[in-house]
Design a protein around this motif. Structure first.
Motif, PDB file in Angstrom:
ATOM      1  N   ARG A 161      31.856  24.614 -93.675  1.00  0.00           N
ATOM      2  CA  ARG A 161      31.429  24.679 -92.280  1.00  0.00           C
ATOM      3  C   ARG A 161      32.115  23.595 -91.448  1.00  0.00           C
ATOM      4  NH1 ARG A 161      26.537  27.082 -91.580  1.00  0.00           N
ATOM      5  NH2 ARG A 161      27.126  28.126 -93.503  1.00  0.00           N
ATOM      6  N   ARG A 165      35.239  24.253 -88.295  1.00  0.00           N
ATOM      7  CA  ARG A 165      35.289  23.660 -86.947  1.00  0.00           C
ATOM      8  C   ARG A 165      36.648  23.020 -86.687  1.00  0.00           C
ATOM      9  NH1 ARG A 165      29.551  20.426 -86.093  1.00  0.00           N
ATOM     10  NH2 ARG A 165      28.150  22.190 -86.408  1.00  0.00           N
ATOM     11  N   ARG A 168      39.604  25.700 -86.297  1.00  0.00           N
ATOM     12  CA  ARG A 168      39.637  26.358 -84.992  1.00  0.00           C
ATOM     13  C   ARG A 168      40.273  25.459 -83.934  1.00  0.00           C
ATOM     14  NH1 ARG A 168      34.386  28.421 -86.395  1.00  0.00           N
ATOM     15  NH2 ARG A 168      33.390  26.697 -85.298  1.00  0.00           N
ATOM     16  N   GLN A 169      40.078  24.161 -84.070  1.00  0.00           N
ATOM     17  CA  GLN A 169      40.575  23.228 -83.066  1.00  0.00           C
ATOM     18  C   GLN A 169      42.028  22.837 -83.283  1.00  0.00           C
ATOM     19  OE1 GLN A 169      37.906  19.904 -83.353  1.00  0.00           O
ATOM     20  NE2 GLN A 169      36.132  21.026 -82.603  1.00  0.00           N
TER      21      GLN A 169
END
Length: 481
Positions: A161, A165, A168-169
């Motif tokens: 998880r 994050r 994606r960045q």
């Protein structure tokens, strides 16, 4: 030993941790700036020992032992003191990493509901063709608490998880990168490509190099002793391919860094490499197959015959000496032999040591009973020679019967030189048939979407390694002997 398999992926939430398929820890300490001299260790039972401290949390020795049992079940490896010693350093490092990952997830507000953990464990059971109760029963038979598996799953899902994050960045693949890969693929037509699996262990700082190299050597030794490479990769490898047993797929010349390319160029199908040092850590490579790029024909040699059992050292009976004692129970007549045998068997079961044996021999009051002194094994009757070198020291032999009665023997000291077997000749490799010529028109290029996905996975794997390396460098980690 029964073994199971499961899938671990750094970026797929639907998968769970590796389960049930593969020296004392070296002291190491990293202290973060302004770290406390004595971090809170939490509440420990009076008999519990601390194996490591990670920031303000403790890893207990029982945590380490439980995870080792899980790793042994995962690998289908024999549970022995030697195997445990080889696996301990890597298991402890993995537990430290998981604790850092959980702490980072907590800092970012990431938590995994119990329901997701249960679902992941359910998938592990399904992947191994059993129900959840069967899985729990198997863990129980191997003395692995279910909480050990749950904590490993929780750490994995939490880190997934966190990494999602970051991906994606930070991970963006441009068209020019895909074009470059397409050009490299075209240039490699006809050159060797290898179906490779790897175990990767990261080196985050120079002072860790020796410890990580030893861990890699231990894993190589475990594979060469018959350990399951894929299971060990799922359990210990720090690369994204750990999910599929370290599988890297077909690797073409020039796709890996120079050190790995050079190693692959010297390997054949079925061969295992020694640990290879690169800028990021140590890699252990297994070449599963080989062929020219663009060909569908394998260049792997025919399957090798199963390995012959390794010859074991044998006792040198000509030089062996034993200190032996005996208890003799005579039988006055042939009819009383059965009663004498029952009496001797009862006496044998009551003997616990050489001192106990002496006391009971004196109590018999029979002159033949007692210390026989130091004997040369070669002077004993042929039937007694193997017994003299084989029975455990300080434990009575089986009852030996003769027409005259019963005899119980015990060996209290033993000096048995061993005869080492001659070295075995290495089997000669069998050459594989030459593949047919490659017609460039038959080459099917991978779609751009597949290349993009591979590049994203490669970039994400590198990002995950760097992220964990930074967590290690800023953490307080103390390994205790």
């Amino acid at each position: 030993m029964q073994s199971l398999r499961a899938v671990r992926s750094a970026f797929a939430v639907a998968t769970a941790c590796a389960l049930l398929a593969a020296g004392a820890p070296a002291a190491a300490q990293t202290r973060a700036p302004n770290a406390p001299n004595s971090p809170a260790a939490g509440t420990q039972g009076p008999a519990e020992r601390i194996a490591a401290v990670v920031n303000d949390e403790v890893i207990s020795l029982s945590d380490v032992h439980a995870r080792i049992r899980l790793a042994l079940l995962n690998a289908g490896a024999q549970d022995s003191a030697e195997t445990r010693q080889r696996l301990t350093p890597q298991v402890l490092r993995q537990l430290v990493d998981e604790r850092l990952q959980l702490q980072e997830a907590k800092r970012l507000g990431v938590s995994i509901p119990s329901k997701e953990i249960d679902e992941a464990i359910g998938r592990i059971a399904e992947q191994n063709r059993m129900g959840r109760p069967q899985l729990e029963a198997l863990l129980k038979t191997q003395n692995v608490p279910l909480s050990t598996l749950r904590e490993q799953v929780r750490a994995l899902l939490s880190w997934q998880r966190v990494m999602q994050r970051r991906i994606r960045q930070e991970v963006v693949i441009g068209d020019e990168e895909i074009d470059a890969v397409m050009q490299r693929i075209k240039a490699n037509i006809g050159k060797p490509e290898y179906l490779v699996a790897e175990i990767f262990l990261a080196v985050d700082s120079p002072d860790q190099d020796e410890e990580v190299r030893r861990n890699a050597d231990r894993l190589v030794e475990e594979v060469r002793r018959g350990g399951n490479f894929a299971a060990l990769a799922r359990q210990f490898s720090q690369s994204a391919g750990a999910a599929s047993g370290g599988d890297m797929g077909w690797v073409r010349t020039g796709e890996l860094n120079a050190e790995l390319d050079k190693t692959l160029s010297t390997m054949r199908a079925g061969q295992l490499s020694s640990p290879v040092r690169t800028a990021t850590g140590y890699h252990v490579l297994l070449v599963r197959d080989q062929r020219p790029f663009g060909s569908t024909a394998s260049t792997a040699p025919p399957p090798a015959p199963p390995p012959r059992p390794r010859a074991q050292p044998k006792p040198d009976l000509a030089k062996a000496k034993v200190n032996m004692k005996q208890i003799v129970i005579p039988a006055p007549s042939k009819e009383e032999l059965k009663a004498v045998q029952a009496q001797a068997e009862k006496l044998r079961k009551s003997i616990k040591s050489c001192a106990d044996f002496d006391e009971k021999a004196r109590a018999m009051g029979i002159p033949e009973s007692g210390d026989m002194g130091t004997l040369r094994v070669k002077d004993l009757a042929p039937g007694l020679q193997q017994l003299a070198v084989g029975i455990p020291l300080g434990q009575p032999s089986p009852v030996l019967m003769s027409p005259g009665g019963a005899v119980i023997l015990i060996v209290c000291k033993r000096d048995v030189p061993m005869i080492e077997p001659p070295p075995e000749a290495e089997p000669q490799p069998v050459a594989a048939p030459a593949p047919p010529p490659i017609d460039p028109k038959d080459i099917k290029m991978p779609p751009r979407e597949e290349i993009e996905r591979d590049l994203i996975n490669e970039r994400a794997d590198l990002l995950a390694r760097r992220y964990l390396r930074d967590l290690r460098r800023t953490a307080f980690v103390e390994i205790r002997n």
